[in-house]
Design a protein around this motif. Structure first.
Motif, mmCIF file in Angstrom:
data_model
loop_
_atom_site.group_PDB
_atom_site.id
_atom_site.type_symbol
_atom_site.label_atom_id
_atom_site.label_comp_id
_atom_site.label_asym_id
_atom_site.label_seq_id
_atom_site.Cartn_x
_atom_site.Cartn_y
_atom_site.Cartn_z
ATOM 1 N N VAL A 186 -20.749 2.898 10.427
ATOM 2 C CA VAL A 186 -20.422 3.867 9.393
ATOM 3 C C VAL A 186 -19.537 3.172 8.362
ATOM 4 N N SER A 187 -19.762 3.484 7.094
ATOM 5 C CA SER A 187 -18.975 2.836 6.054
ATOM 6 C C SER A 187 -17.505 3.238 6.155
ATOM 7 N N LYS A 188 -16.662 2.459 5.540
ATOM 8 C CA LYS A 188 -15.227 2.728 5.541
ATOM 9 C C LYS A 188 -14.939 4.083 4.892
ATOM 10 N N SER A 189 -15.660 4.416 3.830
ATOM 11 C CA SER A 189 -15.484 5.691 3.138
ATOM 12 C C SER A 189 -15.830 6.864 4.047
ATOM 13 N N ALA A 190 -16.982 6.788 4.719
ATOM 14 C CA ALA A 190 -17.399 7.875 5.620
ATOM 15 C C ALA A 190 -16.432 8.002 6.796
ATOM 16 N N ARG A 191 -15.975 6.878 7.322
ATOM 17 C CA ARG A 191 -15.013 6.903 8.430
ATOM 18 C C ARG A 191 -13.708 7.551 7.993
ATOM 19 N N SER A 192 -13.267 7.244 6.794
ATOM 20 C CA SER A 192 -12.047 7.836 6.260
ATOM 21 C C SER A 192 -12.196 9.349 6.116
ATOM 22 N N GLN A 193 -13.348 9.792 5.606
ATOM 23 C CA GLN A 193 -13.585 11.228 5.471
ATOM 24 C C GLN A 193 -13.653 11.898 6.840
ATOM 25 N N ARG A 194 -14.285 11.258 7.807
ATOM 26 C CA ARG A 194 -14.336 11.818 9.165
ATOM 27 C C ARG A 194 -12.927 12.034 9.695
ATOM 28 N N ASN A 195 -12.055 11.061 9.476
ATOM 29 C CA ASN A 195 -10.676 11.184 9.947
ATOM 30 C C ASN A 195 -9.960 12.343 9.264
ATOM 31 N N LEU A 196 -10.242 12.558 7.986
ATOM 32 C CA LEU A 196 -9.608 13.664 7.276
ATOM 33 C C LEU A 196 -10.106 15.018 7.785
ATOM 34 N N PHE A 197 -11.347 15.120 8.187
ATOM 35 C CA PHE A 197 -11.883 16.370 8.727
ATOM 36 C C PHE A 197 -11.200 16.755 10.035
ATOM 37 N N SER A 198 -10.854 15.769 10.835
ATOM 38 C CA SER A 198 -10.346 16.005 12.178
ATOM 39 C C SER A 198 -9.162 16.967 12.179
ATOM 40 N N GLY A 199 -9.246 17.990 13.032
ATOM 41 C CA GLY A 199 -8.156 18.947 13.164
ATOM 42 C C GLY A 199 -8.578 20.365 12.842
ATOM 43 N N SER A 200 -7.582 21.215 12.627
ATOM 44 C CA SER A 200 -7.797 22.644 12.410
ATOM 45 C C SER A 200 -7.650 23.008 10.943
ATOM 46 N N TRP A 201 -8.562 23.846 10.473
ATOM 47 C CA TRP A 201 -8.607 24.285 9.085
ATOM 48 C C TRP A 201 -8.787 25.796 9.028
ATOM 49 N N THR A 202 -8.354 26.388 7.921
ATOM 50 C CA THR A 202 -8.617 27.798 7.637
ATOM 51 C C THR A 202 -9.482 27.863 6.390
ATOM 52 N N LEU A 203 -10.575 28.613 6.475
ATOM 53 C CA LEU A 203 -11.424 28.848 5.307
ATOM 54 C C LEU A 203 -10.809 30.015 4.544
ATOM 55 N N ASN A 204 -10.118 29.708 3.452
ATOM 56 C CA ASN A 204 -9.366 30.714 2.702
ATOM 57 C C ASN A 204 -10.225 31.554 1.765
ATOM 58 N N ASP A 205 -11.243 30.934 1.168
ATOM 59 C CA ASP A 205 -11.982 31.638 0.131
ATOM 60 C C ASP A 205 -13.420 31.151 0.060
ATOM 61 N N VAL A 206 -14.330 32.108 -0.117
ATOM 62 C CA VAL A 206 -15.731 31.807 -0.393
ATOM 63 C C VAL A 206 -16.019 32.418 -1.759
ATOM 64 N N SER A 207 -16.419 31.570 -2.709
ATOM 65 C CA SER A 207 -16.694 32.051 -4.065
ATOM 66 C C SER A 207 -18.002 31.457 -4.568
ATOM 67 N N TYR A 208 -18.386 31.876 -5.771
ATOM 68 C CA TYR A 208 -19.666 31.462 -6.348
ATOM 69 C C TYR A 208 -19.439 30.945 -7.757
ATOM 70 N N GLU A 209 -20.189 29.902 -8.126
ATOM 71 C CA GLU A 209 -20.116 29.384 -9.490
ATOM 72 C C GLU A 209 -21.523 29.062 -9.982
ATOM 73 N N ASN A 210 -21.643 28.782 -11.278
ATOM 74 C CA ASN A 210 -22.904 28.454 -11.962
ATOM 75 C C ASN A 210 -23.769 29.673 -12.242
ATOM 76 N N ASN A 211 -23.232 30.863 -12.099
ATOM 77 C CA ASN A 211 -23.998 32.055 -12.398
ATOM 78 C C ASN A 211 -23.028 33.217 -12.536
ATOM 79 N N THR A 212 -23.468 34.297 -13.127
ATOM 80 C CA THR A 212 -22.614 35.470 -13.295
ATOM 81 C C THR A 212 -23.135 36.599 -12.422
ATOM 82 N N GLY A 213 -22.260 37.552 -12.144
ATOM 83 C CA GLY A 213 -22.641 38.702 -11.346
ATOM 84 C C GLY A 213 -21.907 38.708 -10.021
ATOM 85 N N ASN A 214 -22.162 39.744 -9.270
ATOM 86 C CA ASN A 214 -21.574 39.879 -7.942
ATOM 87 C C ASN A 214 -22.587 39.396 -6.914
ATOM 88 N N PHE A 215 -22.100 38.620 -5.967
ATOM 89 C CA PHE A 215 -22.972 38.072 -4.947
ATOM 90 C C PHE A 215 -22.472 38.459 -3.571
#
Length: 161
Positions: free
Chosen positions: A21-50
């Protein structure tokens, strides 16, 4: 004899570098590791309610506040949705990886659903999200979908716990 040894060493070196795996991908994998909270789901590139069903699992509103955990040493993880009148709560397990960028897209998070015993439950079907940004504190993932022939981008904003 020396030619054969050189040939086999070259072959082994090519195999090792092509499978790594490239150094860049390995670095990103390391950053993913751990616990996260999904704070917001939003939409872009269009108007209206989804309103959308995300990952063929639950309505978008059910994902807001969900807890995500990525384990990088065995590429497994889970997200937990809080149950309620609109949402079927519980844990969803997945196997994940980081796909390296190409000319057509940036780095991507890909995952597919597994059970508690790490067996595939989705028939090999998975999901890819573009990694818009990732740091030790926050992460933004995006996915493009088509709505009535128009491109809509779903934006997932995470914070590290």
């Amino acid at each position: 004899m020396v030619k054969h040894v050189f040939f086999y060493m070259t072959l082994v070196a090519m195999l090792v570098t092509s499978c790594s795996v490239s150094k860049s991908a390995r670095s990103q994998r390391n950053l993913f590791s751990g616990s996260w909270t999904l704070n917001d789901v939003s939409y872009e590139n269009n108007t209206g309610n989804f309103k959308s069903v995300i990952f063929n699992d639950a309505d978008d509103i059910c994902f807001e506040g969900s807890d995500w955990f990525f384990r990088d040493n065995n590429s497994t993880g889970r997200y937990t949705i809080t149950g309620g009148s609109l949402c079927q709560g519980g844990d969803r397990f997945f196997r994940w990886s980081v796909v390296e960028p190409t000319a057509n897209y940036s780095s991507q998070l890909q995952f597919k659903f597994i059970d508690e015993k790490r067996k595939d439950v989705s028939g090999g079907v998975g999901y890819r999200l573009n990694i818009a940004s990732i740091s030790e504190q926050s992460m933004t993932l995006k996915s493009n979908v088509s709505v009535d022939g128009e491109l809509v981008t779903i934006v997932y904003q995470f914070s590290k716990k």
